[in-house]
Design an enzyme around this catalytic site. Structure first.
Site, PDB file in Angstrom:
ATOM      1  N   CYS A  34       0.826  -1.203   0.000  1.00 18.28           N
ATOM      2  CA  CYS A  34       0.000   0.000   0.000  1.00 18.28           C
ATOM      3  C   CYS A  34       0.862   1.255   0.000  1.00 18.28           C
ATOM      4  O   CYS A  34       2.054   1.214   0.292  1.00 18.28           O
ATOM      5  CB  CYS A  34      -0.891   0.039   1.249  1.00 18.28           C
ATOM      6  SG  CYS A  34      -1.933  -1.403   1.492  1.00 18.28           S
ATOM      7  N   ASP A 439      18.256  38.212 -13.372  1.00 15.17           N
ATOM      8  CA  ASP A 439      16.943  38.403 -13.993  1.00 15.17           C
ATOM      9  C   ASP A 439      16.309  39.702 -13.497  1.00 15.17           C
ATOM     10  O   ASP A 439      16.327  40.001 -12.293  1.00 15.17           O
ATOM     11  CB  ASP A 439      16.051  37.213 -13.650  1.00 15.17           C
ATOM     12  CG  ASP A 439      14.669  37.332 -14.265  1.00 15.17           C
ATOM     13  OD1 ASP A 439      14.516  37.017 -15.453  1.00 15.17           O
ATOM     14  OD2 ASP A 439      13.742  37.756 -13.540  1.00 15.17           O
TER      15      ASP A 439
END
Length: 489
Positions: A34, A439
């Site tokens: 599981c 940037d």
């Protein structure tokens, strides 16, 4: 993580979905495995066994749980933030390299022997490359069985199995049901797909902030290749067996994905590339916890946690677009890219929207005449040199590439500086620590937040954000009023 038994037990007992994909739990009393968040009553700790991969659990003799469907959990974030050979191998396996080229092809791409790759994957994941690819094929098979009306023979070969017998044996072994029984379990009236069209859910670890993720992809989208339509991001995909079109829509607990493929053998690869593009296997809790420790970033993280790094579905495409975007506006970069698409892109059919082309391959762009490019001569040289390097294989930007080698070779190209290299590292290579201090948007955010604004000083200040500086970039960009930060209306 699977070796930390106490931590794994706590995650299972609390049904903590944050650990889905990190490890898998085998239950010795039932013979099933599981995900940690399985809704059934947790077993006694003495009956739990922990595995680093679904393939390892399957090799240990466990079958997939029918309730929690562990094979459909998000992928481990380990393979996205690491650059070692195991992580590179896992990214290549997810991209279908073993199915197309076999284990020798995987080893060749990584520059190792087959035995070395087998040994390293077995040591860390409890399964070799073939078993890992087999587990992936089983998941693809179940998806096709449950969501299409394709004959089982077509499903087998579309999922990558070499024979019907291997398909039947694998499905029965992994799911404890025959392919026909799996299809019969689907409730009546459940919508099924026609050949070549699929609708599915892409899971992710919460939280997920869709604003910058889909906003960035939509705002920078190249006309004809990408579009925002009816609340969904749509784009064309270049796949091994033919073109495809994907439609992706953000939902509270998943991303809705509609795939139109010219060949269903490309299903697994298309899903993998969509997950990569949307950064769906990230661990947002780990990222945000570290960034939140910085008092400057804490309010930004608290306002909209779970930001992802928007990536690309085609590495060569983004590299070309990064050069086109040097020192120009988003609109100008889109215009330049659209012209390349119209002149050199391969046409596609899109009955559901306005997509018209695949972005041109490096091979197609190798034939372009630089004189037709409407930008300075130096930029033309940069673009044609980049295209030649991509086309020859001198620069590899694929999911299995070595990040530092790719950076170094990009930096050697004329006209390719730190901004372009780090943009490609962030969006194409997927380096979570890529950082672009030069940037303009980052410098404006730094100024408004009282951070240093020179690249060198900001880089020193950003050391505390490592190894998640690419995610810090997303939070910094979000301080500006730019379309990349908002879902289109």
């Amino acid at each position: 993580m699977h070796e930390d038994v106490e931590r794994c037990v706590r995650a299972v007992q609390s049904k903590d979905a944050r650990f889905d994909g990190w490890f898998f739990t085998g239950v010795v009393t039932t013979g099933i495995y599981c995900r940690p968040s399985c809704p059934v009553v947790p077993p006694k700790p003495k009956n739990m066994r922990f595995y680093p991969s679904a393939a390892a659990a399957q090799q240990a003799g466990f079958r997939a749980c029918k309730r929690c469907r562990p094979d459909t959990s998000p992928g481990s974030p380990e393979w996205n933030h690491r650059a070692d050979v195991v992580a590179r191998a896992m990214r290549l396996i997810a991209d279908g390299v073993v199915d197309r080229e076999g284990v020798p092809g995987l080893a060749s791409r990584l520059g190792y022997s087959t035995r070395q790759i087998e040994r390293q994957l077995q040591a860390e994941l409890g399964a070799g490359p073939f078993a890992l690819a087999r587990a992936q094929r089983a998941q693809t098979a179940r998806l096709l069985i449950e969501t299409t009306t394709l004959p089982m023979g077509d499903v087998a070969f579309a999922a990558g199995f070499a024979s019907i017998r291997a398909f039947n044996d694998t499905v029965r072994e992994v799911f404890a049901l025959t392919p026909t029984e799996l299809r019969d379990r689907v409730s009546r009236g459940h919508p099924v797909a026609t050949s070549g069209t699929l609708t599915l859910r892409l899971p992710f670890r919460a939280p997920l902030c869709p604003d910058n993720l889909f906003g960035h992809l939509a705002a920078t989208g190249v006309p004809g290749v990408e579009e925002w339509r009816d609340g969904a991001y749509r784009r064309t995909l270049r796949l091994p067996h033919g073109p495809g079109v994907v439609t992706l829509s953000p939902r509270p607990d998943h991303v809705a994905c509609a795939l139109r493929l010219s060949d269903l053998r490309d299903l697994t690869i298309a899903i993998s590339r969509c997950r990569w593009m949307l950064d769906l296997d990230a661990d947002p809790v780990a990222v945000d916890d570290l960034l939140r420790a910085d008092p400057v970033l804490a309010p930004l993280v608290g306002k909209a946690p779970g930001r992802r790094v928007p990536r690309t579905a085609d590495p060569d495409e983004f590299a070309v677009r990064a050069v086109l975007g040097q020192q120009v506006s988003t609109a100008a970069a889109r215009t330049h890219a659209a012209r390349l698409v119209a002149a050199h892109g391969e046409q596609v059919d899109d009955p559901s929207g306005g997509l018209t082309h695949l972005f041109p391959s490096a091979e197609a762009l190798a034939e372009l005449d630089p004189a037709t490019l409407a930008f300075p001569r130096s930029r033309r040289t940069t673009l044609t040199t980049l295209v030649a390097s991509l086309n020859s294989g001198e620069i590899d930007l694929g999911v299995g590439s070595d990040w530092e080698t790719a950076r170094a070779r990009l930096a050697e190209l004329p006209g390719v500086g730190p901004w372009t290299v780090e943009s490609i590292a962030m969006r194409t290579l997927g380096d979570p620590d890529a950082f672009i201090p030069s940037d303009l948007g980052i410098r404006a955010a730094a100024r408004d937040l009282g951070l240093p604004t020179t690249p060198a000083a900001l880089t020193r200040r950003a050391a505390r954000w490592r190894p998640w500086r690419a995610y810090a970039v997303q939070y910094l960009w979000a301080t500006g009023d730019h379309p990349i930060n908002h879902l289109p209306s």
